[in-house]
Design an enzyme around this catalytic site. Sequence first.
Site, PDB file in Angstrom:
ATOM      1  N   CYS A 307       8.926 -10.721   9.615  1.00  0.00           N
ATOM      2  CA  CYS A 307       7.794 -11.509  10.156  1.00  0.00           C
ATOM      3  C   CYS A 307       7.402 -12.599   9.177  1.00  0.00           C
ATOM      4  O   CYS A 307       6.724 -13.548   9.540  1.00  0.00           O
ATOM      5  CB  CYS A 307       6.611 -10.677  10.596  1.00  0.00           C
ATOM      6  SG  CYS A 307       6.399  -9.152   9.829  1.00  0.00           S
TER       7      CYS A 307
HETATM    8  C1  UN1 Z   1       7.723  -7.419   8.056  1.00  0.00           C
HETATM    9  O1  UN1 Z   1       8.599  -8.260   8.281  1.00  0.00           O
HETATM   10  O2  UN1 Z   1       7.120  -6.835   8.998  1.00  0.00           O
HETATM   11  O3  UN1 Z   1       6.947  -9.690   2.643  1.00  0.00           O
HETATM   12  C2  UN1 Z   1       7.340  -6.959   6.698  1.00  0.00           C
HETATM   13  C3  UN1 Z   1       8.027  -9.281   3.067  1.00  0.00           C
HETATM   14  C4  UN1 Z   1       8.289  -7.803   3.076  1.00  0.00           C
HETATM   15  C5  UN1 Z   1       7.625  -7.138   4.242  1.00  0.00           C
HETATM   16  C6  UN1 Z   1       7.927  -7.773   5.579  1.00  0.00           C
HETATM   17  N1  UN1 Z   1       7.788  -7.222   1.846  1.00  0.00           N
HETATM   18  O4  UN1 Z   1       8.881 -10.065   3.477  1.00  0.00           O
END
Ligand code: UN1
Length: 542
Positions: A307
């Site tokens: 995300c």
């Molecule tokens: C996600 O994609 O839901 O900050 C979490 C990041 C990772 C967590 C992503 N530590 O990219």
Amino acid sequence: MAHVLETGLEQLAAENPDGLPKIRGYNIINGQLTLAGEGETFISRNPALLVDELGEFPLSTRDDVHEAIAAAREALAGWSATPAPTRGQIIGNMGRLLMEHKDAIVALETREIGKTLKESAGSVQEAIDTCLFFQSEGRRLYGQTVNSELPDKELSTYRRPLGVCGIINACNFPAAVPFWKMIPALICGNTCVWKSPQDAPLLSFALARIMHEAGLPDGVVNLVHGKGSGAGQYLIDAVDEGLINKISFTGSTAVGKMIGEVCGRNLVSCSLELGGKNPMVVMPSSDMENAVEGAYWGAFGTAGQRCTSLGNLIIHEDIYDEFLVKFMDKVKSTRIGDSARTENVLYGPMLSQKYAGDFLEAIKICETDGATHLYGKGRIENGNAPDHFVGNAEDGVYMWPHVFTDVTEDMNCFHEELFGPAVTIVKAKDFDHALHLANASPYGLSSAIYTNDRLEAYRYKIGIKAGMTGINNSTSGAEAHLPFGGVKGSGNGSRESGIWVIESYSYWHAVNDELSGKLQLAQMDVDEIEMAEAEVDYSTLA
Ligand code: UN1
């Protein structure tokens, strides 16, 4: 509970290309391994090797989910009365067991969702870090003692658990994200019903077993497998039935809004971590090699399926051409393949066939909008593979890296999350324009700027509307003890991770203890203070 493992974790990580007997996956309800009420199942497949079936899992019915909720409700009194340091000790044990079995769990994560081994190790480490962080929180979980306005009366505050938490996570961080949710829930004394992601049921099953082996009493975490529109929806429906006290969800903005509505009308708390179209601005003063590296990793690491992945790459016009040449050199050198068999690949397959299909649909938006399709030819196939693809393309669901340029604010692809290896590139006239563009999408999860001008960095930091910002760093890679979450379409303001997440899984209970033996009325029986007449005329002093 100490269930005897039917299958060792190492065995779970091993591929099954020759039709060996499949692993039978179970729900875990009240500590018992159960199948779906109607016996229906679904299959989890290795997206790098589609013939490799990881196992068969229960397609849970409404009754199964209700059974899990009943178990969580039953376990609540005992778990919330367990001293918080003991709860912390069990959570610490989970972290230690994860460390002990880390290699097998990492291999299993790679096998089930196709992330590289290095990235799976990062996700598992994030779960370990979360356990170790919250183990000691069991010895804090502080309340306050507060002075009363009345004599012989004491005020204090306590954190209380919310009750039964419904946990629904996506499959892209199948170890880290459910632990971000359940570990703080557990330390606060809540119990959980965890609906595993449909594309990572075996890893979820292994993690839930480890939680029990760590000493978690039966019924405190209940695992149910199934579809989002099945078991996931039944869990949300239970909010309307008054059976759930909290929902924590990571997934799409559309589903998050639906959950928010259900929780809102029932006055039930919800944590929503939703989509992102994370912008990265690159300014002329930046270290260009560093910026290219950060943009490349943000866009294509994890095949763009975080995300926090880079969405809109916003480049200042003065360095646009030079940056693009360097960026494209890297993109064209991308090694793609199955990390379980090939070293040094940047990314592997899509998380599953479903994610592959959705991605191919999503990039059509860029074409329809009229963005320039600079690089990328959809799904990698034999005869349609980039130079540095390694392996047999048709074994799994692999995608080319995609680059779209000449993207402008009025295009849909500027606003839509593509969730896969694709970046949309936008040209900015100056810093103010770049900041405007960075704020122009409907999301506000992560963001980044590359600049060596301190004032620009400062103005970006205070001007950007996002939950997270990297300065001379990529959009992804949040550490496990900082608050994680977004604003605008990326969430409802709740945060995961770090100490702040405790607010999302507990409520404040304010207690006043009247020791005087009589009724003293707050605000009304408070001593009045007479002020003395002023002896000095201050106006004459000047
Ligand atoms: C996600 O994609 O839901 O900050 C979490 C990041 C990772 C967590 C992503 N530590 O990219």
